[in-house]
Design a protein around this motif. Structure first.
Motif, PDB file in Angstrom:
ATOM      1  N   GLY A 169       0.781  -1.239   0.000  1.00  0.00           N
ATOM      2  CA  GLY A 169       0.000   0.000   0.000  1.00  0.00           C
ATOM      3  C   GLY A 169       0.810   1.286   0.000  1.00  0.00           C
ATOM      4  O   GLY A 169       0.264   2.354  -0.257  1.00  0.00           O
ATOM      5  N   LYS A 192       3.823   8.994   1.210  1.00  0.00           N
ATOM      6  CA  LYS A 192       4.971   8.079   1.159  1.00  0.00           C
ATOM      7  C   LYS A 192       6.330   8.741   1.322  1.00  0.00           C
ATOM      8  O   LYS A 192       7.193   8.213   2.014  1.00  0.00           O
ATOM      9  N   CYS A 241       6.646   9.774   5.079  1.00  0.00           N
ATOM     10  CA  CYS A 241       6.543   8.687   6.054  1.00  0.00           C
ATOM     11  C   CYS A 241       7.614   7.637   5.773  1.00  0.00           C
ATOM     12  O   CYS A 241       8.176   7.036   6.675  1.00  0.00           O
ATOM     13  N   PRO A 274       2.176  -2.274   6.592  1.00  0.00           N
ATOM     14  CA  PRO A 274       2.099  -1.149   7.528  1.00  0.00           C
ATOM     15  C   PRO A 274       0.952  -1.274   8.532  1.00  0.00           C
ATOM     16  O   PRO A 274      -0.128  -1.751   8.193  1.00  0.00           O
ATOM     17  N   CYS A 325      -0.514   4.494  10.318  1.00  0.00           N
ATOM     18  CA  CYS A 325      -0.613   5.201   9.027  1.00  0.00           C
ATOM     19  C   CYS A 325      -1.593   6.366   9.121  1.00  0.00           C
ATOM     20  O   CYS A 325      -1.307   7.466   8.657  1.00  0.00           O
ATOM     21  N   GLN A 355      -0.085   9.131  11.121  1.00  0.00           N
ATOM     22  CA  GLN A 355       1.009   9.711  10.345  1.00  0.00           C
ATOM     23  C   GLN A 355       0.475  10.719   9.330  1.00  0.00           C
ATOM     24  O   GLN A 355       0.964  11.835   9.213  1.00  0.00           O
ATOM     25  N   ARG A 356      -0.564  10.317   8.607  1.00  0.00           N
ATOM     26  CA  ARG A 356      -1.093  11.196   7.561  1.00  0.00           C
ATOM     27  C   ARG A 356      -1.674  12.468   8.157  1.00  0.00           C
ATOM     28  O   ARG A 356      -1.490  13.561   7.622  1.00  0.00           O
TER      29      ARG A 356
HETATM   30  S1  SF4 Z   1       1.418   6.162   5.915  1.00  0.00           S
HETATM   31 FE1  SF4 Z   1       1.372   3.914   5.838  1.00  0.00          FE
HETATM   32  S2  SF4 Z   1       0.910   3.437   3.696  1.00  0.00           S
HETATM   33 FE2  SF4 Z   1       1.604   5.569   3.795  1.00  0.00          FE
HETATM   34  S3  SF4 Z   1       3.803   5.462   3.353  1.00  0.00           S
HETATM   35 FE3  SF4 Z   1       3.497   5.420   5.578  1.00  0.00          FE
HETATM   36  S4  SF4 Z   1       3.475   3.241   6.096  1.00  0.00           S
HETATM   37 FE4  SF4 Z   1       3.130   3.384   3.914  1.00  0.00          FE
END
Ligand code: SF4
Ligand code: SF4
Lengths: 47, 456
Positions: free
Chosen positions: B400, B407, B410, B428, B433, B436-437
């Motif tokens: 993913g 990407k 992260c 992941p 995730c 993180q976003r």
């Molecule tokens: S947020 Fe999750 S899916 Fe996106 S780059 Fe990071 S580990 Fe990969």
């Protein structure tokens, strides 16, 4: 431009071409080590 | 890949594959939902009708500007980085986590090291293992000049002799080998005294000081052995350390909190740490078994998102007593190259962890998991197969990640989290995730806010 303000120009592709020297800090993305995630790092070869 | 979002009142667009960041007016922002690559110079005829709430002039103007971005490669850029990932090879080992102590003088409920012993026996690393670790790094780091070593635990101050001995040894031989050791330490602060503070401030390029914010937050989960307040013991020591450090002109330190379900209003904890005089701050979500009462689960996400929004706004609007928040920092312009971003976690490849007995693991989170043991400093063993596996564990081999807009910031997350919670380093951990976003959106918004303010 009236509708768009560019805050950062495209710079990723150029960085790939001359990148990969390995001088920068090793990184860790985990929550338990606060000192070295990628987003926080600087490139150490363009000083 | 294009990601658009609203934050701090801006319409922000990140073009992931070029790292272009733009702020759009409403017309251009809405238009992005209707167009895609390849763009033609001629505006599609039906656009004005689809965007009828804007004047035709605006629609034309916005299209022309988006087209300019497209032509210059900062919108709808293609992802052509996979070719670099195919050539990713094993790197020299140049970074180490030295677990000098598998013991701790606190009993923090959320500790991933299981209150310091990593599920094994409580023990302290003898100085000779520290020296062997230095020799190992010098030998394995090939032509890399800068070598990083983090003293970790358990609580590393419980192994103070080993810390000092290891630093002294490295300093005595680094020049002759053309190396420059950069030491860091992560501590709970309980054992700090003047001598240790002086040594740390002289020798360590960064220190991570663990504190969870407000007194009640800290003492609820960071338990002392005698039942007294950890906060009261630690805070004055951290203040002294930071003061000494900043007086010497060193700005690198972090006062770092872990937030749990108990304090989803963690902005208050961050602000409290600022009130205590600290300026480099961090608060990270606990990652633990969902069954724990303090675990953060998917159901907590909306609450956490709104808390990040709040913190982001506080930071944007502050004119005095400003501070840095670790997860909201991005360097748009001088960040690492794309190659580096393909693999954000160095574990098992350019980074390893060593336990008090000299056993080598891919990183501090794998310590104690037999299956991942890579070797031992005493007998000189080091497993190359595990190293190859991690060298090939990057954005394009993880599930993913290639299709994720985050990407290149992260870089594929934490392999250990993925392994522990999803059973596979290349899968992941979903909750991580999501968080993180969200943090990245806040970080980008703050970078945009600053850039626009600076340009005024
Ligand atoms: S947020 Fe999750 S899916 Fe996106 S780059 Fe990071 S580990 Fe990969
Ligand atoms: S596996 Fe996770 S904790 Fe270990 S080095 Fe990688 S990002 Fe850091």
């Amino acid at each position: 431009m009236k509708h768009v303000v560019t805050v950062n120009k495209a710079n990723l592709k150029a960085s790939a071409e001359k990148g990969g020297c390995g001088k920068c800090t090793s990184s860790c993305q985990s929550a338990c080590k606060t000192s070295c995630t990628v987003a926080n790092q600087k490139c150490e070869s363009v000083k | 890949m294009v990601h658009k979002f609203k934050q701090l009142g801006y319409n922000i667009v990140l073009d992931s594959d070029s790292n272009g960041v733009h702020v759009l007016d409403d017309c251009a922002y809405d238009m992005l939902d209707l167009i895609s690559a390849p763009m033609s110079e001629e505006m599609p005829l039906n656009l004005p009708a689809q965007l009828a709430k804007y004047s035709e002039d605006d629609v034309r103007g916005a299209y022309a500007e988006l087209y300019t971005l497209y032509k210059e490669g900062s919108l709808f850029a293609e992802d052509d980085y996979k070719k670099y990932s195919d050539t990713m090879v094993k790197s020299p080992v140049k970074s180490m986590c030295l677990n000098v102590s598998h013991d701790c003088n606190l009993r923090c409920e959320y500790c991933f090291a299981q209150t310091g012993d990593f599920g094994g026996e409580r023990c302290i690393m003898p100085p000779e293992i520290g020296r062997k670790a230095i020799d190992f790094l010098i030998e394995r780091s090939a032509n890399r000049e800068n070598i990083e070593l983090d003293f970790f635990g358990g609580e590393p101050l419980m192994a103070w002799d080993t810390v000092m001995e290891t630093v002294k040894y490295a300093r005595s031989i680094e020049k002759q080998h053309g190396k420059n050791f950069r030491f860091t330490i992560t501590t709970n602060g309980v054992l700090l005294d003047d001598e240790k503070i002086e040594f740390i401030n002289r020798e360590m390029v960064n220190v991570v000081l663990s504190l969870d914010g407000r007194r009640e937050t800290t003492d609820r989960i960071r338990k002392t052995l005698n039942g007294k307040s950890a906060y009261d013991v630690i805070v004055p020591k951290f203040q002294k350390l930071v003061k000494g450090r900043t007086t010497e002109g060193k700005t690198d330190y972090y006062v770092r909190a872990t937030f749990t379900k108990y304090n989803l209003d963690f902005t208050e904890d961050v602000l409290h740490m600022r009130e205590l005089g600290f300026e480099q701050l961090s608060a990270e979500p606990v990652v633990t078994d969902e069954k724990e009462p303090f675990a953060i689960t998917g159901a907590d996400l909306p609450r956490i998102y709104s808390e990040y929004d709040k913190l982001c706004e506080v930071m944007a609007n502050r004119t005095k007593d400003r501070f840095n928040f670790f997860h909201f920092m991005v360097d748009l312009d001088q960040g690492p190259c794309a190659i580096k971003r393909l693999r954000g976690c160095g574990c098992g490849n350019d980074y390893v962890a060593v336990d008090p007995n000299g056993n080598i693991f891919p990183c501090h989170q794998f310590v104690g998991i037999d299956k991942w043991k890579m070797g031992n400093l005493n007998d000189g063993t080091f497993d190359d197969e595990i190293k190859s596996y991690f060298a090939k564990t990057h954005l394009y081999s993880k599930q993913g990640c290639a299709d994720c807009w985050a990407k290149f910031y992260c870089s594929g997350g934490c392999n250990a989290n993925s392994y522990i919670y999803e059973g596979d380093c290349r899968k992941p951990h979903k909750l991580s995730c999501e968080l993180q976003r969200k943090r990245l959106e806040c970080a980008l918004a703050l970078a945009v806010h600053k850039a626009l303010a600076d340009s005024k």
